[in-house]
Design a protein around this motif. Structure first.
Motif, PDB file in Angstrom:
ATOM      1  N   HIS A 265      -1.033-118.186 -46.049  1.00 13.93           N
ATOM      2  CA  HIS A 265      -0.546-118.219 -47.398  1.00 13.93           C
ATOM      3  C   HIS A 265       1.059-117.483 -47.109  1.00 13.93           C
ATOM      4  O   HIS A 265       1.461-118.018 -48.012  1.00 13.93           O
ATOM      5  CB  HIS A 265      -1.281-116.618 -48.435  1.00 13.93           C
ATOM      6  CG  HIS A 265      -1.048-116.564 -49.624  1.00 13.93           C
ATOM      7  ND1 HIS A 265      -0.242-115.251 -50.058  1.00 13.93           N
ATOM      8  CD2 HIS A 265      -1.236-116.903 -50.561  1.00 13.93           C
ATOM      9  CE1 HIS A 265       0.110-115.162 -50.669  1.00 13.93           C
ATOM     10  NE2 HIS A 265      -0.610-116.365 -51.290  1.00 13.93           N
ATOM     11  N   SER A 266       1.174-116.435 -46.229  1.00 18.22           N
ATOM     12  CA  SER A 266       3.040-116.139 -45.961  1.00 18.22           C
ATOM     13  C   SER A 266       3.749-117.623 -45.969  1.00 18.22           C
ATOM     14  O   SER A 266       4.544-117.093 -46.201  1.00 18.22           O
ATOM     15  CB  SER A 266       2.898-114.887 -45.190  1.00 18.22           C
ATOM     16  OG  SER A 266       3.024-115.434 -44.270  1.00 18.22           O
ATOM     17  N   GLN A 267       2.738-117.941 -45.538  1.00 18.46           N
ATOM     18  CA  GLN A 267       3.925-119.031 -44.982  1.00 18.46           C
ATOM     19  C   GLN A 267       3.880-120.343 -45.970  1.00 18.46           C
ATOM     20  O   GLN A 267       5.015-121.193 -46.407  1.00 18.46           O
ATOM     21  CB  GLN A 267       3.564-119.735 -43.814  1.00 18.46           C
ATOM     22  CG  GLN A 267       3.220-119.452 -42.701  1.00 18.46           C
ATOM     23  CD  GLN A 267       3.056-119.283 -41.102  1.00 18.46           C
ATOM     24  OE1 GLN A 267       1.690-120.678 -41.177  1.00 18.46           O
ATOM     25  NE2 GLN A 267       3.365-119.066 -39.848  1.00 18.46           N
ATOM     26  N   LYS A 269       2.795-119.664 -49.431  1.00 18.21           N
ATOM     27  CA  LYS A 269       2.489-119.614 -50.648  1.00 18.21           C
ATOM     28  C   LYS A 269       3.830-120.439 -52.263  1.00 18.21           C
ATOM     29  O   LYS A 269       3.883-120.634 -52.954  1.00 18.21           O
ATOM     30  CB  LYS A 269       3.425-118.213 -50.889  1.00 18.21           C
ATOM     31  CG  LYS A 269       3.794-117.580 -50.584  1.00 18.21           C
ATOM     32  CD  LYS A 269       4.162-116.274 -50.963  1.00 18.21           C
ATOM     33  CE  LYS A 269       5.321-115.158 -49.998  1.00 18.21           C
ATOM     34  NZ  LYS A 269       4.872-114.142 -50.401  1.00 18.21           N
TER      35      LYS A 269
END
Length: 273
Positions: A265-267, A269
């Protein structure tokens, strides 16, 4: 499976990994029934085969069309005399949007190609494969089958289904002559967004720049992915993971699935806006 002299049906042969697998198979002495929805893509694959082009027959088919797929084994046997293996490489991704924003016609298209397309070809070819002294089915799933990617939830669901279908087939066919392999690629250097009809070349470039806030993403070149797929076919592997990203996320998803989901998700989003 011994590759030389075998007849192998390859879906998605008009571009990307399917094209590279086709080219490498004929270079190793196989004959290939190249299957794709794009006539132009298949023609380019044949042209790229050069001296090996005579080992390729082309079949313009939408694998989501069950009737068209049902006719494929007869056409391939007419061209080559038999068929020894089925490599399901064709697949499409969805638009990079959340499920809430994904229209049903787009959902149905992804399911039709990725899941029903795979089921259609398996059902069409399996009776003939069971009659051969040695045969193989190889299905391409995805890292998205076990590592959830925001904006690709339906795609990931279809690839998870393909993975479980393949494992089930392996168990059902364990006592037969048909070997079954599932492939989990990570990021591969192909134009899948363009070929899926969800983005133009300019939009693809913009997405690549936006993903990970412009940081370079490691991808496996399509020719290397094809080499590993063929190696798995030769060895009769149960499953393989292509790319460091696929291997790392497989381990992390088993050890700490919530952490794996948060990392992806952090990469990714930023692709959702």
């Amino acid at each position: 499976m011994q590759i030389t002299g075998r007849v192998l049906a390859v879906t998605g042969a008009g571009n990307g990994m399917g094209r590279e697998v086709t080219l490498q198979l004929v270079a190793k002495g196989a004959r290939v029934a190249a299957i794709d929805i794009s006539e132009a893509g298949l023609a380019e694959t044949v042209a790229l085969a050069g001296a090996h082009s005579q080992a390729i027959s082309t079949h313009v088919v939408n694998i989501a069309d069950r009737a068209a797929v049902d006719a494929l084994p007869t056409a391939i046997i007419a061209a080559h005399g038999t068929v020894d293996g089925l490599l399901n490489i064709a697949g499409i991704i969805q638009k990079f949007v959340p499920v809430n924003d994904l229209a049903f016609d787009q959902i149905e298209r992804v399911i039709a190609v990725n899941l029903y397309g795979t089921i259609n070809t398996i059902k069409a070819f399996l009776p003939e494969l069971l009659s051969r002294p040695e045969a193989a089915i190889l299905n391409v799933s995805s890292m998205g089958a076990y590592a959830p990617v925001p904006g690709q939830s339906v795609y990931g669901a279809t690839k998870a289904a393909v993975a479980q279908l393949t494992r089930g087939l392996h168990s059902e066919l364990m006592a037969t002559n048909v070997q079954v392999t599932v492939v989990f690629p990570g990021g591969i250097g192909t134009n899948i967004a363009l070929n899926s009809g969800i983005a133009t070349e300019a939009e693809m470039a913009a997405m690549a720049a936006k993903a990970g806030k412009g940081k370079p993403r490691t991808t496996t070149p399509a020719p290397e992915a094809a080499r590993q797929i063929i190696e798995a076919l030769e060895k009769g592997s149960y499953e393989i993971f292509i790319g460091q990203d696929a291997r790392i996320m497989s381990r992390l998803s088993r050890l700490s699935p919530k952490r794996a989901a948060a990392l992806i998700h952090s990469q990714m989003k930023d692709l959702l806006g």
